[in-house]
Design an enzyme around this catalytic site. Structure first.
Site, PDB file in Angstrom:
ATOM      1  N   CYS A  90      38.961  49.440  47.944  1.00  0.00           N
ATOM      2  CA  CYS A  90      37.812  49.281  47.978  1.00  0.00           C
ATOM      3  C   CYS A  90      37.176  50.222  49.144  1.00  0.00           C
ATOM      4  O   CYS A  90      36.867  51.494  48.879  1.00  0.00           O
ATOM      5  CB  CYS A  90      37.538  47.866  48.411  1.00  0.00           C
ATOM      6  N   HIS A 176      40.484  45.232  43.859  1.00  0.00           N
ATOM      7  CA  HIS A 176      41.301  44.571  44.823  1.00  0.00           C
ATOM      8  C   HIS A 176      42.602  44.240  43.982  1.00  0.00           C
ATOM      9  O   HIS A 176      42.943  43.192  43.585  1.00  0.00           O
ATOM     10  CB  HIS A 176      40.832  43.709  45.533  1.00  0.00           C
ATOM     11  N   GLU A 178      45.467  44.140  45.706  1.00  0.00           N
ATOM     12  CA  GLU A 178      46.193  43.494  46.709  1.00  0.00           C
ATOM     13  C   GLU A 178      46.028  42.021  46.897  1.00  0.00           C
ATOM     14  O   GLU A 178      46.784  41.327  47.536  1.00  0.00           O
ATOM     15  CB  GLU A 178      45.935  44.211  47.962  1.00  0.00           C
TER      16      GLU A 178
END
Length: 233
Positions: A90, A176, A178
């Site tokens: 991001c 995202h 993660e």
């Protein structure tokens, strides 16, 4: 060079999440640098075996209001110039894109929530292959252009540049990968104002995190495993 994965963190709840166990399984010791609190001179960015630049609710163009971004950008540029393994998520991906000379700008709209990616032909042959068919977590309003010499890997209808790679050493993701779905509530609290302004119902994100999060976590682990294997090769 140490066998350390240094993560630059901009807000406490946007951490390495589900990527941390994969990194540790590959033998990395994880350290965090708190952006805006800890200095990041170029030599600090050059030291670790891997640098991961995480997300945050500010823009790469906010250096006048958040001066630490200027130092952070210089440090990232030094690492990229040295050809060292670097990953961005991001805001981190946007910082990498800007460091490589690409434009990054606000769009005036938001892409927030779980939705699938479309992998490019190059993306389907890349480490992102396991994400085919898996909704990922989007949470952005800025967009980056693909830097010269980089390979576009993924897109969505609203944000056509979702991921790029430079060789095997740089991986930049707008979305995202993660985010830990079991901790989504911390995101909903931390970004409450943004969700309200964008008209996004937190309950929808809770529901989608429960539905798509476990499958995404498995796919994300395969992605990071494949990328780290390529770094080792």
């Amino acid at each position: 060079m140490s066998r350390t994965a240094l993560a630059i963190r901009h807000v406490p709840f946007e951490d390495l999440g589900i990527l941390a166990p994969a990194l540790e399984a590959h033998g990395y010791e994880i350290e965090y640098l708190e952006a805006g609190l800890d200095g990041i001179p170029p030599e600090r960015a050059l030291a670790p075996a891997l640098l991961v630049v995480l997300g945050g609710p500010i823009g790469v163009y906010d250096g006048d209001r958040y001066p630490f971004l200027v130092e952070e950008q210089r440090a990232i540029r030094a690492r990229l110039d040295a050809g060292l393994p670097t990953m961005g998520v991001c805001l981190g991906a946007q910082l990498i894109a800007r460091a490589l000379g690409a434009d990054v700008a606000p769009t005036g709209r938001h892409e927030i929530g779980y939705a699938p990616l479309t992998l490019t032909n190059e993306g389907r042959a890349s480490v992102l292959t396991p994400l085919e068919g898996h909704p990922v977590l989007h949470w952005h309003g800025d967009q980056f252009e693909i830097p010269e010499g980089a390979t576009q890997l993924a897109e969505t209808p609203g944000f056509p540049n979702q991921a790029f790679a430079v060789g095997n050493t740089v991986l930049a993701l707008q979305f995202h990968l993660e985010a830990d779905h079991t901790r989504i509530e911390s995101w909903l609290i931390g970004h409450a104002h943004e969700l309200a302004a964008a008209g996004v119902d937190p309950q929808r994100l809770r529901t989608d995190a429960a539905a798509f999060g476990p499958g995404l976590a498995r796919a994300a682990t395969r992605v990071i495993d494949a990328w780290l294997d390529r770094l080792a090769d």
